[in-house]
Design an enzyme around this catalytic site. Structure first.
Site, PDB file in Angstrom:
ATOM      1  CG  ASP A   1      20.836  18.575  44.195  1.00 21.69           C
ATOM      2  OD1 ASP A   1      20.679  19.640  43.587  1.00 21.69           O
ATOM      3  OD2 ASP A   1      19.953  17.684  44.268  1.00 21.69           O
TER       4      ASP A   1
ATOM      5  CG  ASP B   1      14.799  18.738  39.341  1.00 21.49           C
ATOM      6  OD1 ASP B   1      15.872  19.373  39.280  1.00 21.49           O
ATOM      7  OD2 ASP B   1      14.504  17.992  40.294  1.00 21.49           O
TER       8      ASP B   1
HETATM    9  C1  GLA Z   1      17.226  18.006  42.894  1.00 25.84           C
HETATM   10  C2  GLA Z   1      17.972  17.651  41.601  1.00 25.84           C
HETATM   11  C3  GLA Z   1      17.393  16.383  41.031  1.00 25.84           C
HETATM   12  C4  GLA Z   1      17.539  15.265  42.048  1.00 25.84           C
HETATM   13  C5  GLA Z   1      16.869  15.651  43.358  1.00 25.84           C
HETATM   14  C6  GLA Z   1      17.166  14.659  44.463  1.00 25.84           C
HETATM   15  O1  GLA Z   1      15.908  18.324  42.636  1.00 25.84           O
HETATM   16  O2  GLA Z   1      17.875  18.718  40.671  1.00 25.84           O
HETATM   17  O3  GLA Z   1      18.034  16.043  39.805  1.00 25.84           O
HETATM   18  O4  GLA Z   1      18.906  15.000  42.249  1.00 25.84           O
HETATM   19  O5  GLA Z   1      17.308  16.922  43.802  1.00 25.84           O
HETATM   20  O6  GLA Z   1      16.548  14.994  45.660  1.00 25.84           O
END
Ligand code: GLA
Length: 402
Positions: free
Chosen positions: A150, A205
Site C-alpha cells: 500500500d 478504493d
Molecule cells: C487502502 C487500500 C485498501 C486497503 C486499506 C487498508 O485504502 O487502498 O484496499 O488495503 O488501505 O487499510
C-alpha cells in the site's frame, strides 16, 4: 546466532540491489483470482477468519472455479522486535503466520499478506519502510505467496523507487510472490509498473455502490461505474503478468443482484484481478452463481489477456468487446440506466475492429455461435440480428464462438 540474520540481510540487500532488479516472471499470467479480507472485514481479521475462509473456498466451488489466493489485508501486524523483524498480532494470530500458511497450503490454496511503503500502514500498523529486505525474508520464511503493498504515509517517497525496492527485496528473498501495487493510480503506474509488479491499482478504493461517490474528509471511495470509466484509457498497459487493478470485488456486499452481475461481468471484460471481497462462509445462492460463473471467468482468464474496449455508447448503453484466444470474442452490453433498455444489434452491419490487438470481428463474412453466459443458453448465431431488453444496472454478457 545473532550475527546470522544480519549476514543474511546484508547478502540479500547486496544481491537484491545489484543482481535481482526484476520481478518474478511467470506469475499471474492470467489475472489473479482469490479473496481479500478488506472490503468486508476491514481491520477485523484473525486466524480463525482466514482458516474458515480457506475452508469455504476449498469446498464451496470457489477453488474449482479458479480462486486461489486467500489474502490478509491490513491490521494483521503486531510489533517489530529489537532486531526489527515484524511479528503478527499475537491476539489475532496466536498460531503465527507460518502455521496459517501451512494450513492454507494444505487446502491447495495460497496465502497473501499486506504491507505498506511508509512507516505505517493505512490502518496505523507498522509499515515496511527501511525494513523492505527484512520483511521480504520474513514473508518468504512464512511461506507467503502474494504481497499487496500500500501507499499510505509514502508522501515523501517516489513511487517508482519505493515499489522497485520492495520488488527487488522480494526477488532477493527467493520465494516467488505475486506483487500487487496499491498506490491508487496516483503516479500513473500503467506507464511504468509492468516491470515492477504483477498488478497495480488504478484508482482510489471501491465501495459497494453501482453509481456513486462516497466523500470522506480528504479522500473518496468510488462506485463501480466511476471506476469502470477510469479504466477506459488504460487497456494497452495490461497483459499477461502485468494487470491494471480496478480494485477488489464488492459482489455479495450489498448491491442488487443485477448490479453485482454487471460489476462482475465488467471486471471479467477488463481482465481485472478477481479478488472477491465478501464473506465466503455465508454466500447467498445468487452471489455464488455470480462469483462462480465459469463462462464469465473464462473470459477473464483468457490467455490473450487483452482488455475489452467500448465499441459504442448510446443513451447510457455501452457495448464492450474483448478479443479472445482462438478467434472468439466476448461482448458485454451494459445498461448504465436505472430503467430497462431495449437494444437491437444487427451484426452484419457492424464493423468491430481493434487496432490494439489487430483483430476484426468480420461479421459480414464470419458467423459466430452466440452463447449467453448468464442464462447459460445458446442464443443463435450472428446471422440473425440480436434483440434484447436489459434491466437497469445490468448487462448482457455473450461469448461469440468462431
Ligand atoms: C487502502 C487500500 C485498501 C486497503 C486499506 C487498508 O485504502 O487502498 O484496499 O488495503 O488501505 O487499510
Amino acid at each position: 546466532m545473532k550475527k546470522l540474520p544480519l549476514l543474511l540481510l546484508a547478502l540479500a540487500t547486496f544481491s537484491g540491489g545489484i543482481l535481482h532488479a526484476q520481478k518474478f516472471e511467470g506469475l499471474a499470467l492470467t489475472p489473479p483470482m482469490g479473496w481479500n479480507s478488506w472490503n468486508k472485514f476491514q481491520c477485523d481479521v484473525n486466524e480463525d477468519l482466514i482458516r474458515q475462509t480457506a475452508d469455504a473456498m476449498a469446498t464451496n466451488g470457489m477453488k474449482d472455479a479458479g480462486y486461489q489466493y486467500v489474502n490478509i489485508d491490513d491490521c494483521w501486524h503486531g510489533v517489530r522486535d529489537v532486531q526489527g523483524f515484524i511479528h503478527p498480532d499475537t491476539n489475532r494470530f496466536p498460531s503465527g503466520i507460518k502455521a496459517l500458511a501451512d494450513y492454507v497450503h494444505s487446502k491447495g490454496l495460497k496465502l497473501g499478506i499486506y504491507s505498506d511503503v511508509g512507516n505505517q500502514t493505512c490502518g496505523g500498523r507498522p509499515g515496511s519502510r527501511g525494513h523492505e529486505y527484512q520483511d521480504a525474508l520474513t514473508y518468504a520464511s512464512w511461506g507467503i505467496d502474494y504481497l499487496k503493498f500500500d501507499w499510505c504515509n509514502g508522501e515523501d517517497l517516489k513511487a517508482q523507487g519505493a515499489y522497485a525496492t520492495m520488488r527487488d527485496a522480494l526477488h532477493a528473498a527467493g520465494r516467488p510472490m505475486v506483487f500487487s501495487m496499491c498506490e491508487w493510480g496516483q503516479n500513473k503506474p500503467w506507464l511504468w509498473a509492468s516491470n515492477t509488479s504483477h498488478l497495480w491499482r488504478t484508482t482510489t478504493d471501491i465501495y459497494p455502490c453501482f453509481d456513486g461517490t462516497l466523500d470522506h474528509t480528504n479522500w473518496q471511495q468510488w462506485g463501480v461505474l466511476r471506476i469502470l470509466d477510469a479504466q477506459k484509457p488504460l487497456r494497452a498497459a495490461a497483459g499477461p503478468g502485468h494487470w491494471n487493478d480496478p480494485d477488489m470485488l464488492e459482489v455479495g456486499n450489498g448491491m442488487s443482484v443485477n448490479e453485482d452481475r454487471a460489476h462482475f461481468s465488467l471486471w471479467c471484460m477488463l481482465a481485472a484481478p478477481l479478488i472477491s471481497g465478501n464473506d465466503l462462509r455465508h454466500m447467498s445462492p445468487e452471489t455464488t452463481a455470480i462469483l462462480e460463473n465459469k463462462g464469465a471467468i473464462a473470459i477473464n482468464q483468457d490467455s490473450l489477456g487483452i482488455e475489452a474496449f467500448v465499441y459504442s455508447a448510446t443513451n447510457g448503453v455501452e457495448i464492450w468487446f474483448k478479443p479472445l484466444a482462438g478467434g472468439d470474442w466476448a461482448m458485454c452490453v451494459l445498461n448504465r440506466n436505472k430503467d430497462a433498455q431495449k437494444i437491437s444489434f444487427d451484426w452484419k452491419n457492424e464493423n468491430v475492429t481493434d487496432s490494439f490487438s489487430s483483430r476484426d470481428t468480420a461479421f459480414a463474412t464470419t458467423t459466430y455461435a452466440v452463447q449467453d453466459l448468464w442464462t447459460e443458453k445458446d442464443a443463435g448465431t450472428t446471422q440473425e440480428p440480436l434483440t434484447a431488453e436489459i434491466p437497469g444496472h445490468d448487462v448482457l454478457l455473450l461469448r461469440l464462438k468462431k
